[in-house]
Enzyme design. Structure first.
Site, PDB file in Angstrom:
ATOM      1  N   CYS A  68      37.693  47.750  41.945  1.00 18.88           N
ATOM      2  CA  CYS A  68      36.659  48.688  42.349  1.00 18.88           C
ATOM      3  C   CYS A  68      37.278  49.951  42.948  1.00 18.88           C
ATOM      4  O   CYS A  68      38.139  49.886  43.801  1.00 18.88           O
ATOM      5  CB  CYS A  68      35.690  48.110  43.375  1.00 18.88           C
TER       6      CYS A  68
ATOM      7  N   ARG B 201      43.141  50.844  39.118  1.00 17.49           N
ATOM      8  CA  ARG B 201      42.772  49.697  39.953  1.00 17.49           C
ATOM      9  C   ARG B 201      42.109  48.587  39.136  1.00 17.49           C
ATOM     10  O   ARG B 201      42.014  47.465  39.587  1.00 17.49           O
ATOM     11  CB  ARG B 201      41.810  50.147  41.069  1.00 17.49           C
TER      12      ARG B 201
ATOM     13  N   TRP C 243      34.581  46.331  39.356  1.00 20.96           N
ATOM     14  CA  TRP C 243      35.257  45.151  38.817  1.00 20.96           C
ATOM     15  C   TRP C 243      34.361  43.973  39.203  1.00 20.96           C
ATOM     16  O   TRP C 243      34.229  43.636  40.376  1.00 20.96           O
ATOM     17  CB  TRP C 243      36.648  45.026  39.438  1.00 20.96           C
TER      18      TRP C 243
ATOM     19  N   ASN D 135      32.782  48.156  47.571  1.00 21.78           N
ATOM     20  CA  ASN D 135      33.915  47.364  47.080  1.00 21.78           C
ATOM     21  C   ASN D 135      34.069  46.195  48.053  1.00 21.78           C
ATOM     22  O   ASN D 135      34.075  46.395  49.256  1.00 21.78           O
ATOM     23  CB  ASN D 135      35.171  48.258  47.092  1.00 21.78           C
ATOM     24  N   GLY D 136      34.130  44.977  47.531  1.00 22.21           N
ATOM     25  CA  GLY D 136      34.275  43.811  48.412  1.00 22.21           C
ATOM     26  C   GLY D 136      33.282  42.738  48.008  1.00 22.21           C
ATOM     27  O   GLY D 136      32.696  42.795  46.925  1.00 22.21           O
TER      28      GLY D 136
ATOM     29  N   GLU E 232      58.319  35.487  36.492  1.00 21.86           N
ATOM     30  CA  GLU E 232      57.893  36.886  36.424  1.00 21.86           C
ATOM     31  C   GLU E 232      57.827  37.385  34.977  1.00 21.86           C
ATOM     32  O   GLU E 232      56.891  38.095  34.600  1.00 21.86           O
ATOM     33  CB  GLU E 232      58.859  37.733  37.275  1.00 21.86           C
TER      34      GLU E 232
ATOM     35  N   LYS F 125      54.435  38.794  33.252  1.00 16.39           N
ATOM     36  CA  LYS F 125      54.333  40.126  32.637  1.00 16.39           C
ATOM     37  C   LYS F 125      53.709  40.020  31.263  1.00 16.39           C
ATOM     38  O   LYS F 125      52.814  40.771  30.912  1.00 16.39           O
ATOM     39  CB  LYS F 125      55.716  40.783  32.484  1.00 16.39           C
TER      40      LYS F 125
ATOM     41  N   GLU G  54      49.946  38.839  31.329  1.00 17.68           N
ATOM     42  CA  GLU G  54      48.951  39.735  31.921  1.00 17.68           C
ATOM     43  C   GLU G  54      48.657  40.950  31.042  1.00 17.68           C
ATOM     44  O   GLU G  54      47.517  41.397  30.981  1.00 17.68           O
ATOM     45  CB  GLU G  54      49.306  40.133  33.361  1.00 17.68           C
TER      46      GLU G  54
ATOM     47  N   HIS H 284      60.781  17.302  32.198  1.00 19.07           N
ATOM     48  CA  HIS H 284      59.739  16.576  32.933  1.00 19.07           C
ATOM     49  C   HIS H 284      58.350  16.859  32.380  1.00 19.07           C
ATOM     50  O   HIS H 284      57.361  16.635  33.061  1.00 19.07           O
ATOM     51  CB  HIS H 284      59.833  16.913  34.422  1.00 19.07           C
TER      52      HIS H 284
ATOM     53  N   LYS I 290      44.481  46.364  39.786  1.00 20.10           N
ATOM     54  CA  LYS I 290      45.771  46.686  40.398  1.00 20.10           C
ATOM     55  C   LYS I 290      45.859  46.124  41.800  1.00 20.10           C
ATOM     56  O   LYS I 290      46.873  45.605  42.218  1.00 20.10           O
ATOM     57  CB  LYS I 290      45.958  48.210  40.421  1.00 20.10           C
TER      58      LYS I 290
HETATM   59  O1  M6R Z   1      49.690  44.761  45.847  1.00 27.84           O
HETATM   60  P1  M6R Z   1      50.313  43.400  45.867  1.00 27.84           P
HETATM   61  O2  M6R Z   1      51.794  43.436  45.636  1.00 27.84           O
HETATM   62  O3  M6R Z   1      49.976  42.610  47.086  1.00 27.84           O
HETATM   63  O4  M6R Z   1      49.682  42.661  44.615  1.00 27.84           O
HETATM   64  C1  M6R Z   1      49.940  41.312  44.362  1.00 27.84           C
HETATM   65  C2  M6R Z   1      49.546  40.925  42.963  1.00 27.84           C
HETATM   66  O5  M6R Z   1      48.186  41.148  42.753  1.00 27.84           O
HETATM   67  C3  M6R Z   1      50.334  41.708  41.910  1.00 27.84           C
HETATM   68  O6  M6R Z   1      51.706  41.566  42.084  1.00 27.84           O
HETATM   69  C4  M6R Z   1      49.952  41.237  40.489  1.00 27.84           C
HETATM   70  O7  M6R Z   1      50.364  39.939  40.273  1.00 27.84           O
HETATM   71  C5  M6R Z   1      50.575  42.199  39.474  1.00 27.84           C
HETATM   72  N1  M6R Z   1      49.557  42.860  38.736  1.00 27.84           N
HETATM   73  C6  M6R Z   1      51.447  41.522  38.483  1.00 27.84           C
HETATM   74  O8  M6R Z   1      52.049  42.450  37.632  1.00 27.84           O
END
Ligand code: M6R
Length: 612
Positions: free
Chosen positions: A2, A27, A74, A100-101, A484, A488, A491, A508, A607
């Site tokens: 949002c 965002r 969002w 937002n919230g 990670e 990537k 997502e 396992h 974001k």
């Molecule tokens: O702003 P933050 O680092 O606290 O955000 C944490 C996660 O939301 C963020 O790292 C998210 O997993 C990324 N979009 C991944 O690329």
């Protein structure tokens, strides 16, 4: 998650608001809307989907006015459609809000309001706020009704209120969701984040929870929820809009991947001093770290990518500084009843500094007497402000939803922290220390070299772009790299399922899925577990899986194990997660581009995750 904008000034309100909303697109959102006041009437335009749809709609059905509010939504409560898009209005159409919230007690409030005759149009939690204000405003002035409503709603909010009877001011307030105020010349703004206002002003206020702002063209006024006037000096933002533009790159993600040498340099700047062999921090950070006791325990909390950075931190803090470390997902930490005391330091890692779970985690830890240290990118963000000490990553604004430079600069910050604490605890012989500092200082150049391999990564990505399942495997420092890398890919490529595992875990369970052509990305750079990783590669090959191997340059032995090979410069193991992140990010990027995915704004993702 949002984006909120409010504007009062002398310019064309709707253009200003739409432009500000476009700077908040990163965002993540699924619908957008705007409301502008003119001649005692509020007009609203909303559209599901991308902001461009709203822009086109406004061109066909123009709005005029110099005061208004806007929103990118969002969805949390109700489908992402036009009806549920913000702004939401009261029964009379004279009051309009954006929010937002999440309002946790919306259902009970809605029931009460319905019994008083209010009719609701949307399925959102937000709509109760504006009806509740309407209800109170029948008996008191609007400002008072707004404050009373804020006291009655439970949950998180950043909210802006526009009234047809108040042509000169907008009200705004926050509790748990970000809201800033931009102070311009003859114009003022509300926004969820600084880039929204940067084209017009660099002077901002960061609001705290429980603060209410009256926004006028002549300037804002800030008060507590009970109306007590507060004084606040504006913060001047040093970076500018060019830092938030694509500058010729096809996507923000690609730009940010290529910015990593600079981002890491900025994290190291004035802290790592290779000429004197020192690591140093500003006074408050130093004081915090120097006061850590030998029996100190560290709990790292974070979400998503930042959590993976935390896992790397665990390996290095335990190995080098000899400090016991737990790493928790912030969303679990809040509910697991962790035992904390004054000998616990909680390290919160966050790019945005606004992630709801991480913020709630530090608040909880604080209540139990723990000290809070944060590693954060956004200055003045909520988590930074609520921490006892902050180590800023200084990576610059990260716009793409997928975190890249924020991740490597978080790991860089953790490395600085580790080496500082390890040195204090006299854990190094002078020659070893000298070598580590030298290699650490060389890291931005090493990253540049890793980036030069982008064309190789692109051709490997082209080979696998049609696959729909991937495993990522690594050990020790590169176990988090495997998590990670998989994150990537999944997502930004919603068509693909990718899973990261510790390579030793394969046997396992996950190995049962390996069959001919199943792609497995191995991080097999030189390290004490190199041979073990080779054994894991053998196991996958024995089942005719397809091995994409990230290995150290000059490693000729590994060629025979790899169906596809990507090399990176060889480094000390402690620095290797930063270096291996580069091909992992590039691989995800090129696979996503080949699949025509929306790289910078993947569906359903935001974001900054400011709700639980
Ligand atoms: O702003 P933050 O680092 O606290 O955000 C944490 C996660 O939301 C963020 O790292 C998210 O997993 C990324 N979009 C991944 O690329």
């Amino acid at each position: 998650m949002c984006g909120i904008v409010g504007y009062v000034g002398k310019n064309h309100g709707v253009d200003t608001i739409l432009e500000a909303l476009s700077r908040l697109e990163y965002r993540g959102y699924d619908s957008a809307g705007v409301a502008v006041l003119h001649d005692g009437q509020i007009q609203v335009r909303k559209k599901a989907g991308k902001l461009q749809g709203l822009v086109d709609h406004v061109h066909k059905h123009p709005l005029i006015g110099t005061i208004g509010i806007g929103h990118t939504r969002w969805a949390t409560h109700g489908l992402p459609n036009e009806t549920n898009a913000h702004p939401h209005s009261d029964s009379t159409g004279k009051l309009t809000i954006v929010h937002n919230g999440i309002i946790e007690n919306y259902a009970e409030l809605k029931e009460k309001l319905i019994s008083k005759g209010h009719e609701f149009k949307s399925q959102t939690d937000t709509e109760v706020i504006v009806h509740l204000i309407e209800e109170h405003a029948k008996r008191m002035p609007l400002e008072q009704a707004f404050r009373l409503t804020l006291k009655e709603i439970r949950g998180s909010y950043a909210v802006c209120l526009l009234s047809a009877d108040e042509p000169d001011r907008i009200f705004g307030a926050r509790n748990g969701s970000p809201l800033i105020v931009g102070i311009g010349k003859g114009e003022s703004f509300f926004a969820s984040d600084v880039p929204a206002v940067l084209g017009r002003t660099r002077r901002v206020w960061y609001l705290n929870d429980g603060e209410v702002v009256e926004l006028r063209a002549s300037g804002p006024k800030i008060t507590t929820l009970d109306g007590k006037l507060l004084k606040r000096q504006p913060t001047t933002i040093k970076w500018d809009l060019t830092a938030a533009r694509k500058e010729g790159y096809a996507h923000f993600m690609l730009k940010e991947i290529h910015e990593q040498p600079t981002a890491i340099e900025q994290t190291l700047f004035n802290r790592l001093k290779p000429e004197t062999g020192q690591i140093t921090f500003n006074r408050s950070t130093r004081a915090f770290l120097d006061a850590l006791k030998p029996q100190e325990k560290i709990i790292i909390i974070a979400c998503g990518t930042a959590y993976h950075a935390g896992l790397v931190g665990e390996y290095m803090l335990e190995e080098f500084a000899n400090i016991p470390v737990d790493v928790d997902l912030a969303s679990e930490f809040r509910y697991r009843g962790a035992m904390l005391d004054k000998n616990t330091t909680v390290i919160a890692i966050t790019q945005s500094g606004e992630t709801a779970d991480t913020l709630a985690g530090i608040r909880l830890a604080k209540k139990q007497g723990a000290k809070i240290f944060s590693i954060c990118n956004v200055m003045g963000s909520s988590i930074a402000r609520e921490s006892d000490a902050v180590l800023y990553t200084h990576a610059g604004p990260e716009i793409a939803v997928a975190s890249t430079k924020a991740y490597t600069s978080q790991v860089t910050a953790l490395t600085l922290l580790t080496l500082y604490l390890a040195k204090k605890r006299k854990r190094f012989a002078p020659a070893r220390w000298k070598q580590l500092v030298r290699d650490f200082a060389a890291l931005p150049n090493v990253i540049k070299k890793a980036l030069e391999k982008a064309p190789d990564v692109k051709s490997v990505a082209a080979k696998y772009a049609g696959c729909r399942n991937f495993y990522y495997l690594g050990r020790r420092y590169n176990f988090p790299s495997a998590l990670e890398g998989a994150l990537k890919l999944k997502e930004i490529c919603p068509l693909i399922h990718a899973e990261g595992y510790a390579a030793g875990e394969m046997k396992h369970g996950p190995i049962s899925l390996i069959r001919m052509g199943w792609p497995v990305v191995f991080i097999a750079t030189k390290s004490p577990v190199y041979e073990k990783v080779i054994s894991n590669i053998e196991e996958v090959r024995a089942r005719r899986g397809d091995c994409i191997v990230i290995a150290s340059e000059g490693d000729s032995h590994i060629k025979r194990y790899a169906d596809s090979l990507i090399t990176v410069p060889e480094t000390e193991e402690i620095f290797s997660p930063i270096v291996s992140a580069i091909p992992l990010q590039l691989f995800a990027y090129y696979v996503a581009v080949a699949n025509k995915c929306d790289v910078d704004q993947p569906p359903n993702l935001a974001k900054s995750v400011t709700v639980e």
